[in-house]
Design a protein around this motif. Structure first.
Motif, PDB file in Angstrom:
ATOM      1  N   ASN A 167      36.960  51.431  15.238  1.00  0.00           N
ATOM      2  CA  ASN A 167      36.007  50.749  14.357  1.00  0.00           C
ATOM      3  C   ASN A 167      36.656  49.579  13.628  1.00  0.00           C
ATOM      4  OD1 ASN A 167      33.516  52.092  14.721  1.00  0.00           O
ATOM      5  ND2 ASN A 167      34.228  53.828  13.519  1.00  0.00           N
ATOM      6  N   MET A 168      37.860  49.795  13.138  1.00  0.00           N
ATOM      7  CA  MET A 168      38.542  48.707  12.437  1.00  0.00           C
ATOM      8  C   MET A 168      38.861  47.558  13.387  1.00  0.00           C
ATOM      9  SD  MET A 168      42.205  48.661  10.508  1.00  0.00           S
ATOM     10  CE  MET A 168      42.814  47.131   9.785  1.00  0.00           C
ATOM     11  N   ILE A 169      39.291  47.888  14.610  1.00  0.00           N
ATOM     12  CA  ILE A 169      39.615  46.841  15.577  1.00  0.00           C
ATOM     13  C   ILE A 169      38.365  46.036  15.919  1.00  0.00           C
ATOM     14  CG2 ILE A 169      40.489  46.393  17.884  1.00  0.00           C
ATOM     15  CD1 ILE A 169      42.597  47.312  15.878  1.00  0.00           C
ATOM     16  N   GLU A 170      37.244  46.710  16.154  1.00  0.00           N
ATOM     17  CA  GLU A 170      36.009  46.001  16.503  1.00  0.00           C
ATOM     18  C   GLU A 170      35.507  45.142  15.336  1.00  0.00           C
ATOM     19  OE1 GLU A 170      33.315  48.984  17.760  1.00  0.00           O
ATOM     20  OE2 GLU A 170      34.226  49.242  19.741  1.00  0.00           O
ATOM     21  N   ASN A 171      35.618  45.656  14.117  1.00  0.00           N
ATOM     22  CA  ASN A 171      35.170  44.876  12.957  1.00  0.00           C
ATOM     23  C   ASN A 171      36.010  43.619  12.777  1.00  0.00           C
ATOM     24  OD1 ASN A 171      33.185  46.757  12.356  1.00  0.00           O
ATOM     25  ND2 ASN A 171      34.490  47.893  10.941  1.00  0.00           N
ATOM     26  N   ALA A 227      46.838  44.038   3.626  1.00  0.00           N
ATOM     27  CA  ALA A 227      46.034  43.036   4.335  1.00  0.00           C
ATOM     28  C   ALA A 227      46.521  42.950   5.770  1.00  0.00           C
ATOM     29  CB  ALA A 227      46.136  41.677   3.659  1.00  0.00           C
ATOM     30  N   PHE A 228      45.579  42.999   6.730  1.00  0.00           N
ATOM     31  CA  PHE A 228      45.912  42.990   8.149  1.00  0.00           C
ATOM     32  C   PHE A 228      45.058  41.961   8.876  1.00  0.00           C
ATOM     33  CE2 PHE A 228      47.034  47.267   6.758  1.00  0.00           C
ATOM     34  CZ  PHE A 228      48.297  47.428   7.318  1.00  0.00           C
ATOM     35  N   ARG A 229      45.618  41.483   9.998  1.00  0.00           N
ATOM     36  CA  ARG A 229      44.920  40.632  10.951  1.00  0.00           C
ATOM     37  C   ARG A 229      45.272  41.090  12.358  1.00  0.00           C
ATOM     38  NH1 ARG A 229      43.166  35.539  10.653  1.00  0.00           N
ATOM     39  NH2 ARG A 229      44.490  34.951  12.387  1.00  0.00           N
ATOM     40  N   LEU A 230      44.411  40.753  13.311  1.00  0.00           N
ATOM     41  CA  LEU A 230      44.718  41.020  14.706  1.00  0.00           C
ATOM     42  C   LEU A 230      45.601  39.905  15.245  1.00  0.00           C
ATOM     43  CD1 LEU A 230      41.286  42.259  16.121  1.00  0.00           C
ATOM     44  CD2 LEU A 230      43.225  43.632  15.360  1.00  0.00           C
ATOM     45  N   SER A 231      46.612  40.266  15.996  1.00  0.00           N
ATOM     46  CA  SER A 231      47.531  39.273  16.547  1.00  0.00           C
ATOM     47  C   SER A 231      46.828  38.450  17.627  1.00  0.00           C
ATOM     48  CB  SER A 231      48.760  39.967  17.136  1.00  0.00           C
ATOM     49  OG  SER A 231      48.388  40.790  18.222  1.00  0.00           O
ATOM     50  N   PRO A 232      47.256  37.206  17.845  1.00  0.00           N
ATOM     51  CA  PRO A 232      46.623  36.378  18.898  1.00  0.00           C
ATOM     52  C   PRO A 232      46.720  36.995  20.288  1.00  0.00           C
ATOM     53  CG  PRO A 232      47.943  35.021  17.421  1.00  0.00           C
ATOM     54  CD  PRO A 232      48.228  36.442  17.066  1.00  0.00           C
ATOM     55  N   SER A 233      47.845  37.667  20.587  1.00  0.00           N
ATOM     56  CA  SER A 233      47.978  38.286  21.914  1.00  0.00           C
ATOM     57  C   SER A 233      46.986  39.422  22.093  1.00  0.00           C
ATOM     58  CB  SER A 233      49.415  38.794  22.107  1.00  0.00           C
ATOM     59  OG  SER A 233      49.757  39.722  21.080  1.00  0.00           O
ATOM     60  N   PHE A 234      46.768  40.214  21.041  1.00  0.00           N
ATOM     61  CA  PHE A 234      45.792  41.302  21.148  1.00  0.00           C
ATOM     62  C   PHE A 234      44.369  40.755  21.193  1.00  0.00           C
ATOM     63  CE2 PHE A 234      42.987  44.555  19.415  1.00  0.00           C
ATOM     64  CZ  PHE A 234      43.314  45.635  20.216  1.00  0.00           C
ATOM     65  N   MET A 235      44.097  39.661  20.486  1.00  0.00           N
ATOM     66  CA  MET A 235      42.772  39.047  20.545  1.00  0.00           C
ATOM     67  C   MET A 235      42.443  38.598  21.965  1.00  0.00           C
ATOM     68  SD  MET A 235      41.035  38.854  17.606  1.00  0.00           S
ATOM     69  CE  MET A 235      40.023  37.416  17.839  1.00  0.00           C
ATOM     70  N   ALA A 236      43.433  38.004  22.645  1.00  0.00           N
ATOM     71  CA  ALA A 236      43.207  37.564  24.025  1.00  0.00           C
ATOM     72  C   ALA A 236      42.994  38.757  24.950  1.00  0.00           C
ATOM     73  CB  ALA A 236      44.390  36.722  24.493  1.00  0.00           C
ATOM     74  N   GLY A 257      39.113  42.434  27.852  1.00  0.00           N
ATOM     75  CA  GLY A 257      38.559  43.771  28.000  1.00  0.00           C
ATOM     76  C   GLY A 257      39.265  44.646  29.009  1.00  0.00           C
ATOM     77  N   LYS A 258      40.453  44.283  29.430  1.00  0.00           N
ATOM     78  CA  LYS A 258      41.201  45.071  30.406  1.00  0.00           C
ATOM     79  C   LYS A 258      42.473  45.588  29.753  1.00  0.00           C
ATOM     80  CE  LYS A 258      39.593  42.577  34.514  1.00  0.00           C
ATOM     81  NZ  LYS A 258      39.994  41.793  35.702  1.00  0.00           N
ATOM     82  N   PHE A 259      42.531  46.904  29.565  1.00  0.00           N
ATOM     83  CA  PHE A 259      43.714  47.542  29.006  1.00  0.00           C
ATOM     84  C   PHE A 259      44.265  48.529  30.028  1.00  0.00           C
ATOM     85  CE2 PHE A 259      41.656  45.979  25.212  1.00  0.00           C
ATOM     86  CZ  PHE A 259      42.716  45.528  24.454  1.00  0.00           C
ATOM     87  N   THR A 260      44.603  48.008  31.196  1.00  0.00           N
ATOM     88  CA  THR A 260      45.213  48.809  32.239  1.00  0.00           C
ATOM     89  C   THR A 260      46.731  48.637  32.183  1.00  0.00           C
ATOM     90  OG1 THR A 260      45.005  46.993  33.833  1.00  0.00           O
ATOM     91  CG2 THR A 260      43.176  48.571  33.692  1.00  0.00           C
ATOM     92  N   THR A 261      47.415  49.460  32.942  1.00  0.00           N
ATOM     93  CA  THR A 261      48.880  49.390  32.964  1.00  0.00           C
ATOM     94  C   THR A 261      49.351  48.047  33.499  1.00  0.00           C
ATOM     95  OG1 THR A 261      48.943  51.784  33.323  1.00  0.00           O
ATOM     96  CG2 THR A 261      50.951  50.544  33.799  1.00  0.00           C
ATOM     97  N   LEU A 301      48.732  45.265  30.829  1.00  0.00           N
ATOM     98  CA  LEU A 301      49.655  45.386  29.706  1.00  0.00           C
ATOM     99  C   LEU A 301      51.065  44.949  30.088  1.00  0.00           C
ATOM    100  CD1 LEU A 301      48.510  48.765  28.098  1.00  0.00           C
ATOM    101  CD2 LEU A 301      47.976  46.448  27.362  1.00  0.00           C
ATOM    102  N   GLN A 302      51.456  45.208  31.332  1.00  0.00           N
ATOM    103  CA  GLN A 302      52.771  44.761  31.780  1.00  0.00           C
ATOM    104  C   GLN A 302      52.828  43.242  31.901  1.00  0.00           C
ATOM    105  OE1 GLN A 302      53.453  46.898  35.420  1.00  0.00           O
ATOM    106  NE2 GLN A 302      54.135  48.773  34.380  1.00  0.00           N
ATOM    107  N   LYS A 303      51.736  42.632  32.345  1.00  0.00           N
ATOM    108  CA  LYS A 303      51.721  41.174  32.465  1.00  0.00           C
ATOM    109  C   LYS A 303      51.755  40.493  31.099  1.00  0.00           C
ATOM    110  CE  LYS A 303      49.345  40.860  36.924  1.00  0.00           C
ATOM    111  NZ  LYS A 303      48.123  40.368  37.625  1.00  0.00           N
ATOM    112  N   SER A 304      50.960  41.006  30.168  1.00  0.00           N
ATOM    113  CA  SER A 304      50.901  40.388  28.844  1.00  0.00           C
ATOM    114  C   SER A 304      52.019  40.851  27.917  1.00  0.00           C
ATOM    115  CB  SER A 304      49.550  40.703  28.190  1.00  0.00           C
ATOM    116  OG  SER A 304      49.378  42.100  28.037  1.00  0.00           O
ATOM    117  N   ASN A 305      52.748  41.906  28.319  1.00  0.00           N
ATOM    118  CA  ASN A 305      53.837  42.450  27.490  1.00  0.00           C
ATOM    119  C   ASN A 305      53.328  42.839  26.104  1.00  0.00           C
ATOM    120  OD1 ASN A 305      56.445  43.332  26.994  1.00  0.00           O
ATOM    121  ND2 ASN A 305      57.192  41.317  26.346  1.00  0.00           N
ATOM    122  N   LEU A 306      52.129  43.430  26.065  1.00  0.00           N
ATOM    123  CA  LEU A 306      51.505  43.818  24.805  1.00  0.00           C
ATOM    124  C   LEU A 306      51.927  45.238  24.455  1.00  0.00           C
ATOM    125  CD1 LEU A 306      49.466  42.981  22.575  1.00  0.00           C
ATOM    126  CD2 LEU A 306      47.682  44.056  23.980  1.00  0.00           C
TER     127      LEU A 306
END
Length: 370
Positions: free
Chosen positions: A122-126, A157-166, A171-175, A178-183
């Motif tokens: 919920n926090m991530i989506e908001n 105070a928090f913000r979403l990182s630019p890499s996580f925003m991308a 919308g793809k959180f596969t292995t 994640l390896q390509k983006s190094n997230l």
């Protein structure tokens, strides 16, 4: 001018004391139900100044069989920042603020937390909704009601990182992704330093509250009772003897945090077992596909000798269905929550460990000095 402001990254968050009091009051009144609201202010050279806050309207949930569902109320309140009705309410409030010439820029939202449990979907989506649709330069203020009840304010105070925003936009959180983006799970949230600001009028008022220190030297008290007497020349409260710091009892919040930490670790093991089951199922399906391809290759070879047309090699896509890889986002959020609990445990045990080492000789008879 707007382009210049966007080029300056956010470095800190400055919250007015009135906003802090309003957030604390709202979160305390609705506890343990989640409280949410939106923040207004302005961005000044990389410092996000929060000058006012407004809670979102609450939705009353009818009682079922005489019982009130707290989980349903918390879920509705957690999703309130991105609800359509609250978006309209927020726009109307900002328009009214502009009419009276008050800071009316949307700078984020706030939410309450219990024992540091705020890293969820919920926090991530908001926050993604605020940074993507409303204003990229927004923050999420998290007020931990349980932690603040101990006497130390917990407001972050928090913000979403630019890499996580991308990655979240894709919308793809596969292995593989994640390896390509190094997230990593450490890259989900970026915490900004927070500072509480008082107006000049309030600062002047606070400076006038304490009385002036006496010019003459204070006499040394004859006994402990003389210190506790209400003497106008006696030192202030911080100099009073305080025996609470000598209490050796384990903090109850430490026990509750450890229980939440164990629950998060169990959730992590459950997700790990699900992923291992997916890998085993994928391996079995791939073995079947390999056997089918070898068989089809042998059939085409025999058909080629008999001068017959070969059979298609891509029929396996219709015959076999590969299992879908589970989403790795929940695992990343749970790992980030485990890290949050571990930091809280480290903070709780620092004071207790020091006390235990101080009285170790009295607790362990074998180590008593002769």
């Amino acid at each position: 001018m707007a382009d210049i402001l966007k080029e300056v990254p956010l470095k800190a968050v400055q919250v007015e004391a009135l906003v802090v009091m309003k957030v604390i009051k709202h979160c305390s009144q609705t506890f343990p139900t989640t409280a949410t609201g939106f923040l207004v202010g302005m961005d000044v050279q990389g410092t996000l100044q929060v000058t006012n806050s407004f809670p979102f309207p609450t939705v009353e949930i009818p009682n079922t069989d005489g019982h009130h569902d707290n989980n349903a109320a918390s879920n509705l309140a957690a999703a309130a920042p991105r609800a359509k009705t609250n978006t309209v309410y927020q726009s109307d409030m900002i328009r009214n603020l502009r009419e009276v010439n008050i800071d009316a820029n949307n700078v984020g939202w706030y939410t309450s937390a219990n024992m540091g449990n705020f890293v969820n979907l919920n926090m991530i989506e908001n926050q993604y909704y605020y940074q993507k649709d409303l204003n990229e330069r927004t923050v999420a203020l998290v007020h931990d009601v349980s932690r603040s009840s101990q006497g130390s304010l917990s407001l972050r105070a928090f913000r979403l990182s630019p890499s996580f925003m991308a990655a979240y936009k894709e919308g793809k959180f596969t292995t593989e992704s994640l390896q390509k983006s190094n997230l990593r799970y450490q890259d989900i949230l970026v915490e900004l330093p927070l500072q509480i600001h008082n107006s000049h009028l309030l600062t002047s008022f606070l400076h006038q509250l304490p009385s002036k220190p006496p010019a003459a030297e204070l006499p040394f008290p004859a006994n402990l009772a003389a210190i506790s007497e209400k003497n106008p020349n006696s030192p202030g409260v911080p100099l009073y003897p305080n025996f609470d710091s000598l209490d050796l009892s384990i903090d109850p919040f430490l026990e509750k945090t450890c229980d939440l930490l164990l629950e998060s670790i169990e959730t992590h093991h459950t997700e790990l077992n699900n992923y291992q089951y997916y890998q085993r199922q994928l391996g079995r399906e791939q073995a079947k596909i390999t056997a089918w391809q070898q068989k089809r290759k042998a059939e085409n070879a025999s058909r080629a000798l008999s001068k017959q047309s070969p059979l298609p090699d891509d029929e396996w896509t219709r015959l076999f269905k590969l299992p879908q890889e589970p989403n790795r986002l929940e695992v990343m959020l749970n790992s980030r929550q485990v890290e949050q609990y571990a930091r809280q445990v480290d903070g709780f045990t620092a004071g207790v460990t020091g006390k235990m080492f101080a009285v170790r000789s009295n607790l362990l008879p074998g180590e008593m000095e002769p």
